[in-house]
Enzyme design. Structure first.
Site, PDB file in Angstrom:
ATOM      1  N   ILE A  39     -23.976  21.784  34.357  1.00 59.07           N
ATOM      2  CA  ILE A  39     -23.517  20.935  33.265  1.00 59.07           C
ATOM      3  C   ILE A  39     -24.166  21.391  31.967  1.00 59.07           C
ATOM      4  O   ILE A  39     -25.397  21.375  31.835  1.00 59.07           O
ATOM      5  CB  ILE A  39     -23.880  19.455  33.508  1.00 59.07           C
ATOM      6  CG1 ILE A  39     -23.388  18.988  34.873  1.00 59.07           C
ATOM      7  CG2 ILE A  39     -23.310  18.562  32.406  1.00 59.07           C
ATOM      8  CD1 ILE A  39     -23.838  17.577  35.245  1.00 59.07           C
ATOM      9  N   THR A  40     -23.364  21.786  30.996  1.00 56.76           N
ATOM     10  CA  THR A  40     -23.922  22.141  29.692  1.00 56.76           C
ATOM     11  C   THR A  40     -24.230  20.851  28.928  1.00 56.76           C
ATOM     12  O   THR A  40     -23.496  19.878  28.998  1.00 56.76           O
ATOM     13  CB  THR A  40     -22.958  23.012  28.873  1.00 56.76           C
ATOM     14  OG1 THR A  40     -21.765  22.271  28.561  1.00 56.76           O
ATOM     15  CG2 THR A  40     -22.577  24.268  29.637  1.00 56.76           C
ATOM     16  N   GLY A  41     -25.351  20.859  28.212  1.00 62.46           N
ATOM     17  CA  GLY A  41     -25.725  19.672  27.460  1.00 62.46           C
ATOM     18  C   GLY A  41     -26.025  18.481  28.344  1.00 62.46           C
ATOM     19  O   GLY A  41     -25.802  17.334  27.956  1.00 62.46           O
ATOM     20  N   TYR A 192     -13.513  19.362  13.907  1.00 57.01           N
ATOM     21  CA  TYR A 192     -13.787  18.872  15.260  1.00 57.01           C
ATOM     22  C   TYR A 192     -12.492  18.700  16.046  1.00 57.01           C
ATOM     23  O   TYR A 192     -12.421  19.066  17.228  1.00 57.01           O
ATOM     24  CB  TYR A 192     -14.545  17.548  15.178  1.00 57.01           C
ATOM     25  CG  TYR A 192     -14.991  17.025  16.522  1.00 57.01           C
ATOM     26  CD1 TYR A 192     -16.072  17.601  17.187  1.00 57.01           C
ATOM     27  CD2 TYR A 192     -14.334  15.956  17.131  1.00 57.01           C
ATOM     28  CE1 TYR A 192     -16.484  17.127  18.421  1.00 57.01           C
ATOM     29  CE2 TYR A 192     -14.744  15.475  18.363  1.00 57.01           C
ATOM     30  CZ  TYR A 192     -15.824  16.068  19.000  1.00 57.01           C
ATOM     31  OH  TYR A 192     -16.220  15.608  20.236  1.00 57.01           O
TER      32      TYR A 192
END
Length: 308
Positions: A39-41, A192
């Site tokens: 899992i990134t972050g 974003y």
């Protein structure tokens, strides 16, 4: 009479807010023993709650984060709350392509399995640039995860059936990609929005190129969560948004439910390339399902990160 109107208005407002914050929980009880999840972050917010949920199901969970000190603290909390010792962290900076390549090399040497990759980390609408000269939103949210996933794809295929889950957002609908200016970094909200649209196209094209190879891909809108994204802004903005989030946003634990669903559900596995909201398949705007644009973005991304 005025008091009665006030009470009625307050009650209606309360019910509306409660309805807006109502989200579905993942009810699938599948275990993940023997599976490895990256899992990134995963040191905060939705990523950390996802890590807790999956570690609690028996998975080996690796959180990839830039800040080692925060990662170590998060690992301790994840272990405590999930009652699992099979949690660790590795250093990764998605704003630096060299860091991504170094991370993947170390990961592939150290880990023999990768069953679920969750592209969770994201930068909010900040007018900043990555170490490689990309806008922070596009560089981290799309290009960083694009390179990471491609470099880890051979291991995902080896461990098939495997899954890639990419966190997108429903605000994708307010923008379209401009291939003359993919690195757009002018108006924060639009920047974003474009990065989240890129996440959706990426997830769809990944599903296309891995079809029949045992790897499935999902884009997820987790909902608007009470996470720490406001840390990148001024103190006054953080105070204002804290009040707004308390009223309208869901907890990170609730926001993680659709991610968990896509990680474990057999039903989700039937819809590779799909967009999921509230633990179910959701519709996308027609322009966000354009296979030609998804392929064009994939090819452009290969050139930008120098992926041969």
């Amino acid at each position: 009479m005025y008091l009665l109107y006030t009470i009625i208005a307050s009650l209606v407002s309360f019910l509306v807010l409660k309805w807006m914050k109502k989200r579905k929980y993942c009810t699938d009880s599948k275990r993940l023993d023997g599976k490895t999840v990256l899992i990134t972050g995963g040191n905060s917010g939705i990523g950390k709650e996802t890590a807790i949920a999956l570690a609690n199901r028996g998975a080996r969970v690796i959180i990839a984060c830039r800040d080692v000190e925060k990662a170590e603290k998060a690992v301790r909390e994840i272990k405590f709350r999930s009652h699992s010792l099979n949690v660790l962290h590795m250093e990764l900076d998605l704003a630096n392509l060299r860091s991504i390549r170094d991370f993947c090399k170390k990961f592939l040497q150290a880990e023999k399995r990768l069953d679920i990759l969750i592209n969770n980390a994201a930068m909010p609408s900040v007018l900043d640039w990555t170490d490689d000269g990309f806008s922070m939103c596009f560089g981290v949210n799309h290009l960083g995860h694009f390179l990471l996933t491609n470099l880890l794809l051979p291991r995902l295929k080896e461990c098939a059936p495997s899954r890639v889950i990419t966190l997108a957002c429903s605000i994708y609908k307010y923008q379209k990609l401009d291939f003359q200016d993919l690195n757009y970094n002018l108006l924060p909200f639009f920047t974003y929005s474009r990065s989240k649209l890129a996440n959706i196209y990426f997830s769809q094209e990944l599903a296309h190129i891995t079809e029949g190879k045992g790897v499935t891909s999902y884009a997820v809108h987790p909902g608007f969560a009470q996470s720490g994204w406001t840390c990148h802004y001024s103190f006054l903005f953080r105070i204002l948004m804290k009040a707004v989030m308390h009223m309208f946003f869901v907890s990170c634990e609730v926001a993680a439910q659709t991610v968990v669903y896509c990680a474990v559900s057999d039903d989700a596995a039937k819809h590779s390339g799909g967009f999921f909201v509230d633990c179910k398949l959701a519709n996308l705007r027609p322009f966000a399902k354009d296979a030609g644009v998804a392929k064009k973005l994939w090819e452009a991304s290969e050139r930008l990160v120098n992926l041969s």
